[in-house]
Scaffold this motif. Structure first.
Motif, PDB file in Angstrom:
ATOM      1  N   PHE A  20       0.795  -1.220   0.000  1.00  0.00           N
ATOM      2  CA  PHE A  20       0.000   0.000   0.000  1.00  0.00           C
ATOM      3  C   PHE A  20       0.830   1.273   0.000  1.00  0.00           C
ATOM      4  CE2 PHE A  20      -2.703  -3.158   2.230  1.00  0.00           C
ATOM      5  CZ  PHE A  20      -3.629  -3.309   1.212  1.00  0.00           C
ATOM      6  N   ALA A  21       2.117   1.162  -0.068  1.00  0.00           N
ATOM      7  CA  ALA A  21       2.982   2.337  -0.007  1.00  0.00           C
ATOM      8  C   ALA A  21       2.901   3.132  -1.308  1.00  0.00           C
ATOM      9  CB  ALA A  21       4.416   1.903   0.245  1.00  0.00           C
ATOM     10  N   PRO A  22       2.962   4.471  -1.225  1.00  0.00           N
ATOM     11  CA  PRO A  22       2.897   5.292  -2.426  1.00  0.00           C
ATOM     12  C   PRO A  22       4.133   5.169  -3.317  1.00  0.00           C
ATOM     13  CG  PRO A  22       3.211   6.674  -0.488  1.00  0.00           C
ATOM     14  CD  PRO A  22       3.015   5.270  -0.014  1.00  0.00           C
ATOM     15  N   ARG A  23       5.289   4.838  -2.731  1.00  0.00           N
ATOM     16  CA  ARG A  23       6.521   4.714  -3.507  1.00  0.00           C
ATOM     17  C   ARG A  23       7.349   3.555  -2.976  1.00  0.00           C
ATOM     18  NH1 ARG A  23       5.297   8.855  -6.176  1.00  0.00           N
ATOM     19  NH2 ARG A  23       5.020  10.871  -5.255  1.00  0.00           N
ATOM     20  N   HIS A  24       8.061   2.922  -3.862  1.00  0.00           N
ATOM     21  CA  HIS A  24       8.993   1.862  -3.508  1.00  0.00           C
ATOM     22  C   HIS A  24      10.354   2.510  -3.307  1.00  0.00           C
ATOM     23  CE1 HIS A  24      11.435  -1.730  -3.807  1.00  0.00           C
ATOM     24  NE2 HIS A  24      10.335  -2.446  -3.664  1.00  0.00           N
ATOM     25  N   PRO A  25      11.084   2.219  -2.220  1.00  0.00           N
ATOM     26  CA  PRO A  25      12.321   2.925  -1.926  1.00  0.00           C
ATOM     27  C   PRO A  25      13.449   2.718  -2.934  1.00  0.00           C
ATOM     28  CG  PRO A  25      11.988   1.148  -0.360  1.00  0.00           C
ATOM     29  CD  PRO A  25      10.742   1.254  -1.175  1.00  0.00           C
ATOM     30  N   ASP A  26      13.370   1.735  -3.808  1.00  0.00           N
ATOM     31  CA  ASP A  26      14.424   1.498  -4.799  1.00  0.00           C
ATOM     32  C   ASP A  26      14.011   1.895  -6.209  1.00  0.00           C
ATOM     33  OD1 ASP A  26      16.157   0.502  -2.915  1.00  0.00           O
ATOM     34  OD2 ASP A  26      15.512  -1.567  -3.195  1.00  0.00           O
ATOM     35  N   LYS A  27      12.797   2.381  -6.394  1.00  0.00           N
ATOM     36  CA  LYS A  27      12.316   2.697  -7.746  1.00  0.00           C
ATOM     37  C   LYS A  27      12.367   4.191  -7.977  1.00  0.00           C
ATOM     38  CE  LYS A  27      10.034  -1.377  -8.897  1.00  0.00           C
ATOM     39  NZ  LYS A  27       9.272  -2.319  -8.344  1.00  0.00           N
ATOM     40  N   GLY A  28      13.018   4.549  -9.048  1.00  0.00           N
ATOM     41  CA  GLY A  28      13.156   5.944  -9.406  1.00  0.00           C
ATOM     42  C   GLY A  28      14.510   6.144 -10.068  1.00  0.00           C
ATOM     43  N   PRO A  29      14.729   7.307 -10.640  1.00  0.00           N
ATOM     44  CA  PRO A  29      16.027   7.568 -11.251  1.00  0.00           C
ATOM     45  C   PRO A  29      17.137   7.436 -10.210  1.00  0.00           C
ATOM     46  CG  PRO A  29      14.521   9.438 -11.540  1.00  0.00           C
ATOM     47  CD  PRO A  29      13.838   8.442 -10.670  1.00  0.00           C
ATOM     48  N   GLN A  30      18.229   6.843 -10.601  1.00  0.00           N
ATOM     49  CA  GLN A  30      19.385   6.661  -9.728  1.00  0.00           C
ATOM     50  C   GLN A  30      19.009   5.871  -8.471  1.00  0.00           C
ATOM     51  OE1 GLN A  30      20.267  10.999 -10.186  1.00  0.00           O
ATOM     52  NE2 GLN A  30      22.367  10.283 -10.538  1.00  0.00           N
ATOM     53  N   ALA A  31      18.031   4.969  -8.593  1.00  0.00           N
ATOM     54  CA  ALA A  31      17.585   4.066  -7.523  1.00  0.00           C
ATOM     55  C   ALA A  31      17.104   4.810  -6.276  1.00  0.00           C
ATOM     56  CB  ALA A  31      18.680   3.057  -7.166  1.00  0.00           C
ATOM     57  N   LEU A  32      16.514   5.974  -6.490  1.00  0.00           N
ATOM     58  CA  LEU A  32      15.976   6.775  -5.386  1.00  0.00           C
ATOM     59  C   LEU A  32      14.648   7.371  -5.853  1.00  0.00           C
ATOM     60  CD1 LEU A  32      16.951   7.709  -2.528  1.00  0.00           C
ATOM     61  CD2 LEU A  32      17.757   9.770  -3.644  1.00  0.00           C
ATOM     62  N   PRO A  33      13.576   7.202  -5.094  1.00  0.00           N
ATOM     63  CA  PRO A  33      12.274   7.702  -5.526  1.00  0.00           C
ATOM     64  C   PRO A  33      12.227   9.229  -5.646  1.00  0.00           C
ATOM     65  CG  PRO A  33      12.054   6.282  -3.596  1.00  0.00           C
ATOM     66  CD  PRO A  33      13.514   6.531  -3.801  1.00  0.00           C
ATOM     67  N   VAL A  34      11.289   9.702  -6.439  1.00  0.00           N
ATOM     68  CA  VAL A  34      10.998  11.133  -6.519  1.00  0.00           C
ATOM     69  C   VAL A  34       9.494  11.301  -6.398  1.00  0.00           C
ATOM     70  CG1 VAL A  34      12.984  11.725  -7.943  1.00  0.00           C
ATOM     71  CG2 VAL A  34      10.842  11.166  -9.043  1.00  0.00           C
ATOM     72  N   ASN A  35       9.077  12.434  -5.839  1.00  0.00           N
ATOM     73  CA  ASN A  35       7.642  12.683  -5.766  1.00  0.00           C
ATOM     74  C   ASN A  35       7.211  13.777  -6.735  1.00  0.00           C
ATOM     75  OD1 ASN A  35       8.661  14.854  -4.425  1.00  0.00           O
ATOM     76  ND2 ASN A  35       7.509  14.551  -2.548  1.00  0.00           N
ATOM     77  N   ARG A  36       8.175  14.468  -7.372  1.00  0.00           N
ATOM     78  CA  ARG A  36       7.853  15.451  -8.401  1.00  0.00           C
ATOM     79  C   ARG A  36       8.948  15.430  -9.441  1.00  0.00           C
ATOM     80  NH1 ARG A  36       6.323  21.800  -8.202  1.00  0.00           N
ATOM     81  NH2 ARG A  36       5.024  21.691 -10.054  1.00  0.00           N
ATOM     82  N   THR A  37       8.572  15.203 -10.677  1.00  0.00           N
ATOM     83  CA  THR A  37       9.547  15.131 -11.753  1.00  0.00           C
ATOM     84  C   THR A  37       9.914  16.527 -12.244  1.00  0.00           C
ATOM     85  OG1 THR A  37       7.881  15.039 -13.496  1.00  0.00           O
ATOM     86  CG2 THR A  37       8.585  12.913 -12.532  1.00  0.00           C
ATOM     87  N   ALA A  38      11.023  16.615 -12.952  1.00  0.00           N
ATOM     88  CA  ALA A  38      11.446  17.882 -13.550  1.00  0.00           C
ATOM     89  C   ALA A  38      10.395  18.369 -14.540  1.00  0.00           C
ATOM     90  CB  ALA A  38      12.804  17.715 -14.229  1.00  0.00           C
ATOM     91  N   GLU A  39       9.830  17.457 -15.293  1.00  0.00           N
ATOM     92  CA  GLU A  39       8.800  17.846 -16.261  1.00  0.00           C
ATOM     93  C   GLU A  39       7.585  18.447 -15.553  1.00  0.00           C
ATOM     94  OE1 GLU A  39       5.927  15.921 -19.707  1.00  0.00           O
ATOM     95  OE2 GLU A  39       7.578  14.729 -18.916  1.00  0.00           O
ATOM     96  N   ALA A  40       7.131  17.810 -14.486  1.00  0.00           N
ATOM     97  CA  ALA A  40       5.987  18.326 -13.739  1.00  0.00           C
ATOM     98  C   ALA A  40       6.285  19.689 -13.118  1.00  0.00           C
ATOM     99  CB  ALA A  40       5.574  17.332 -12.651  1.00  0.00           C
TER     100      ALA A  40
END
Length: 180
Positions: A20-40
């Motif tokens: 149920f977690a909003p983000r996985h701790p290993d998923k994201g660029p450089q193996a670190l999650p983000v909550n707002r992308t540069a594009e956004a």
């Protein structure tokens, strides 16, 4: 049950049990999650050639990205602790904020306003008291885990400081200001 299915955000040995977690701790660029992308955030097209950091204080100055890279670089291991509940440590490399402030002639007790290049958003600006701004672990980071920052992690420069929530680790930093 909720605790068991979200604890893997912070205690990574249990990350395979995340349901149920909003983000996985290993998923994201450089193996670190983000909550707002540069594009956004509307900052996806920043180039090294056009980037400028303004340090506004008693002796205001401006640095290009190449000039920032030429300054003494420090490496620290600090976590990003997100208000969503996840936490993950990483190696950050960059310029100590206190060195930038000293060059600007900032007083020891100065508060610092960190301003992002993004034009809007709730976390476009953050403030740091002197306890964070002068901490030798507080960096204007240019690299993450040995690689240049990904745009989603704040390329070309982002704040990383100990004991501050992830939302206050301002990305796409364009200005450091000492409010009067």
């Amino acid at each position: 049950a909720v605790t068991l299915t979200t604890v893997g955000q912070s205690f990574t040995p249990l990350k395979d049990f995340l349901l149920f977690a909003p983000r996985h701790p290993d998923k994201g660029p450089q193996a670190l999650p983000v909550n707002r992308t540069a594009e956004a955030a509307g900052v996806g097209g920043i180039t090294a050639v056009e980037y400028r950091l303004v340090v506004a204080g008693p002796q205001t100055y401006t640095l290009t990205l190449d000039e920032l890279r030429a300054l003494p670089q420090y490496e620290v291991e600090l976590p990003i602790a997100c208000v969503e509940g996840w936490s993950k440590s990483a190696r950050w490399t960059g310029v100590r904020v206190r060195d930038l402030l000293e060059r600007a002639g900032a007083p020891e007790h100065a508060r610092v306003r960190v301003v992002s290049l993004q034009s809007r958003g709730g976390y476009r600006v953050s403030e740091m008291g002197p306890e964070h701004a002068r901490d030798p672990l507080t960096l204007l980071a240019l690299r993450l885990n040995g690689e240049e920052l990904d745009p989603d992690h704040g390329y070309p420069a982002r704040l990383i400081a100990p004991n501050r929530p992830g939302v206050l680790q301002t990305k796409w930093v364009g200005r450091l200001e000492m409010p009067a």
